[in-house]
Design a protein around this motif. Sequence first.
Motif, PDB file in Angstrom:
ATOM      1  N   UNK A  60      55.884  10.459 -15.347  1.00 32.42           N
ATOM      2  CA  UNK A  60      55.192   9.373 -14.278  1.00 32.42           C
ATOM      3  C   UNK A  60      53.844  10.186 -13.703  1.00 32.42           C
ATOM      4  N   UNK A  61      53.626   9.978 -12.486  1.00 27.80           N
ATOM      5  CA  UNK A  61      52.247  10.279 -12.014  1.00 27.80           C
ATOM      6  C   UNK A  61      52.551  10.482 -10.368  1.00 27.80           C
ATOM      7  N   UNK A  62      51.730  11.557  -9.683  1.00 26.54           N
ATOM      8  CA  UNK A  62      51.557  11.549  -8.497  1.00 26.54           C
ATOM      9  C   UNK A  62      50.298  11.121  -8.200  1.00 26.54           C
ATOM     10  N   UNK A  63      49.972  10.335  -7.082  1.00 23.12           N
ATOM     11  CA  UNK A  63      48.726   9.725  -6.724  1.00 23.12           C
ATOM     12  C   UNK A  63      48.629  10.090  -5.058  1.00 23.12           C
ATOM     13  N   UNK A  64      47.222  10.243  -4.664  1.00 22.50           N
ATOM     14  CA  UNK A  64      46.900  10.555  -3.285  1.00 22.50           C
ATOM     15  C   UNK A  64      46.207   9.550  -2.800  1.00 22.50           C
ATOM     16  N   UNK A  65      45.941   9.162  -1.448  1.00 25.19           N
ATOM     17  CA  UNK A  65      44.841   8.361  -0.753  1.00 25.19           C
ATOM     18  C   UNK A  65      44.533   8.840   0.543  1.00 25.19           C
ATOM     19  N   UNK A  66      43.217   9.312   0.469  1.00 25.09           N
ATOM     20  CA  UNK A  66      43.001  10.055   1.733  1.00 25.09           C
ATOM     21  C   UNK A  66      41.851   9.251   2.558  1.00 25.09           C
ATOM     22  N   UNK A  67      41.932   9.062   3.751  1.00 24.41           N
ATOM     23  CA  UNK A  67      41.004   8.297   4.468  1.00 24.41           C
ATOM     24  C   UNK A  67      39.751   8.947   4.672  1.00 24.41           C
ATOM     25  N   UNK A 150      46.045  14.887  12.417  1.00 21.24           N
ATOM     26  CA  UNK A 150      45.166  16.120  12.171  1.00 21.24           C
ATOM     27  C   UNK A 150      44.092  15.816  10.950  1.00 21.24           C
ATOM     28  N   UNK A 151      43.685  16.853  10.581  1.00 19.73           N
ATOM     29  CA  UNK A 151      42.794  16.973   9.523  1.00 19.73           C
ATOM     30  C   UNK A 151      43.569  17.145   8.092  1.00 19.73           C
ATOM     31  N   UNK A 152      43.779  15.916   7.180  1.00 17.54           N
ATOM     32  CA  UNK A 152      44.459  15.620   6.164  1.00 17.54           C
ATOM     33  C   UNK A 152      43.606  15.813   4.765  1.00 17.54           C
ATOM     34  N   UNK A 153      43.832  16.627   3.760  1.00 18.00           N
ATOM     35  CA  UNK A 153      43.555  16.471   2.441  1.00 18.00           C
ATOM     36  C   UNK A 153      44.400  16.838   1.615  1.00 18.00           C
ATOM     37  N   UNK A 154      44.266  16.482   0.355  1.00 15.40           N
ATOM     38  CA  UNK A 154      44.859  16.655  -0.635  1.00 15.40           C
ATOM     39  C   UNK A 154      44.325  17.432  -1.985  1.00 15.40           C
ATOM     40  N   UNK A 155      45.422  17.824  -2.755  1.00 17.21           N
ATOM     41  CA  UNK A 155      44.836  18.652  -4.076  1.00 17.21           C
ATOM     42  C   UNK A 155      45.719  17.938  -5.222  1.00 17.21           C
ATOM     43  N   UNK A 156      45.258  17.244  -6.215  1.00 14.63           N
ATOM     44  CA  UNK A 156      45.877  16.983  -7.510  1.00 14.63           C
ATOM     45  C   UNK A 156      45.685  17.908  -8.457  1.00 14.63           C
ATOM     46  N   UNK A 157      46.914  18.120  -9.218  1.00 20.66           N
ATOM     47  CA  UNK A 157      46.747  18.990 -10.577  1.00 20.66           C
ATOM     48  C   UNK A 157      47.268  18.213 -11.920  1.00 20.66           C
ATOM     49  N   UNK A 158      46.625  18.296 -12.652  1.00 19.63           N
ATOM     50  CA  UNK A 158      46.778  17.707 -14.106  1.00 19.63           C
ATOM     51  C   UNK A 158      47.467  18.854 -14.767  1.00 19.63           C
ATOM     52  N   UNK A 159      48.608  18.775 -15.687  1.00 17.47           N
ATOM     53  CA  UNK A 159      49.222  19.924 -16.377  1.00 17.47           C
ATOM     54  C   UNK A 159      48.718  19.539 -17.770  1.00 17.47           C
ATOM     55  N   UNK A 163      47.054  13.186 -19.089  1.00 16.22           N
ATOM     56  CA  UNK A 163      47.901  12.745 -18.136  1.00 16.22           C
ATOM     57  C   UNK A 163      47.419  12.442 -16.862  1.00 16.22           C
ATOM     58  N   UNK A 164      48.143  11.339 -15.997  1.00 19.02           N
ATOM     59  CA  UNK A 164      47.484  11.414 -14.756  1.00 19.02           C
ATOM     60  C   UNK A 164      48.170  12.946 -13.997  1.00 19.02           C
ATOM     61  N   UNK A 165      47.925  13.161 -12.741  1.00 24.77           N
ATOM     62  CA  UNK A 165      48.299  14.312 -11.987  1.00 24.77           C
ATOM     63  C   UNK A 165      49.759  14.347 -12.121  1.00 24.77           C
ATOM     64  N   UNK A 166      50.360  15.634 -12.231  1.00 30.60           N
ATOM     65  CA  UNK A 166      51.715  15.809 -12.317  1.00 30.60           C
ATOM     66  C   UNK A 166      52.064  16.528 -11.131  1.00 30.60           C
ATOM     67  N   UNK A 167      51.350  17.232 -10.394  1.00 32.26           N
ATOM     68  CA  UNK A 167      51.638  17.802  -9.043  1.00 32.26           C
ATOM     69  C   UNK A 167      50.554  17.468  -8.095  1.00 32.26           C
ATOM     70  N   UNK A 168      51.124  17.139  -6.979  1.00 27.70           N
ATOM     71  CA  UNK A 168      50.189  16.839  -5.795  1.00 27.70           C
ATOM     72  C   UNK A 168      50.624  17.470  -4.406  1.00 27.70           C
TER      73      UNK A 168
END
Length: 278
Positions: A60-67, A150-159, A163-168
């Motif tokens: 599958x995939x992990x996705x993020x959406x940050x304002x 608060x102040x929100x941020x994301x980090x996405x990692x591709x293994x 492939x799409x990111x597998x770790x978020x």
Amino acid sequence: MANFTAADVKKLRELTGAGMMDCKKALDEAEGNVDKAVELLRIKGQKGVAKRESRTAENGAVVSLIADDNSAGVLLELKCETDFVAKGEKFVAVAEALAAHVAKSSPADLEALLASEIEAGKTVQAFVDEANATLGEKIVLDRFAQFTDGYVSAYMHRTSPDLPPQVGVLVELDKENAEVAKDIAQHIAAFAPKFLSREDVPAEVVENERRVAEATAKEEGKPEAALPKIVEGRVNGFFKENTLLAQPFAKDNKKTVEKVLAEAGVSLKRFQRIRVGA
């Protein structure tokens, strides 16, 4: 034979993701009516969903959406059966649509999310079931996180690059600091802490660690008088390994994550780490 064109078949494939022969059969049965053919494929697809329930979805995939102003963020995992489907544009588009819906609707939990309407008259559960039908695999939505305080941020990692990111990782600081947010999120991705601080570890988990540490020490033949000190040392080792603030910082292991945050003048309010299938 119903009257339809190659363009009708192409349109139906784009709308449903179904195979060419399935589209031709549906158009034939629908007498060339594309909308009716879509409905027929959905009906047949729903039957296929039931057959796929016994399969496992560990890709599958992990996705993020940050304002845009980093005031809120969403992290969501969507699972499927194979990496072939996981890397497809349609699968990732489904995951991103679900993340956007979470950002807009702020569901309280997974049950509320699945029951909410993503489109007029269509629940998220129905939306996922459609993905099951059109993609031909078991598709599972069972985990998401949303931070809005608060102040929100994301980090996405591709293994793997294909492939799409597998770790978020989603982090929420008490004030803006993009560099620290990124560094801490990358650290979390690599070291997978289970808790933020000692205070966040459930009492039953700590007690279990104490029991295991004591039983292990006795099995090793340690003297009875030394047991309390040994147990305490091993429990402290558990905290150091599993609580984020006590972990040695990835970029400078002479400092703890807690010290890095303190030096930057920020606090980490919470975090969420998701790895596909884990």
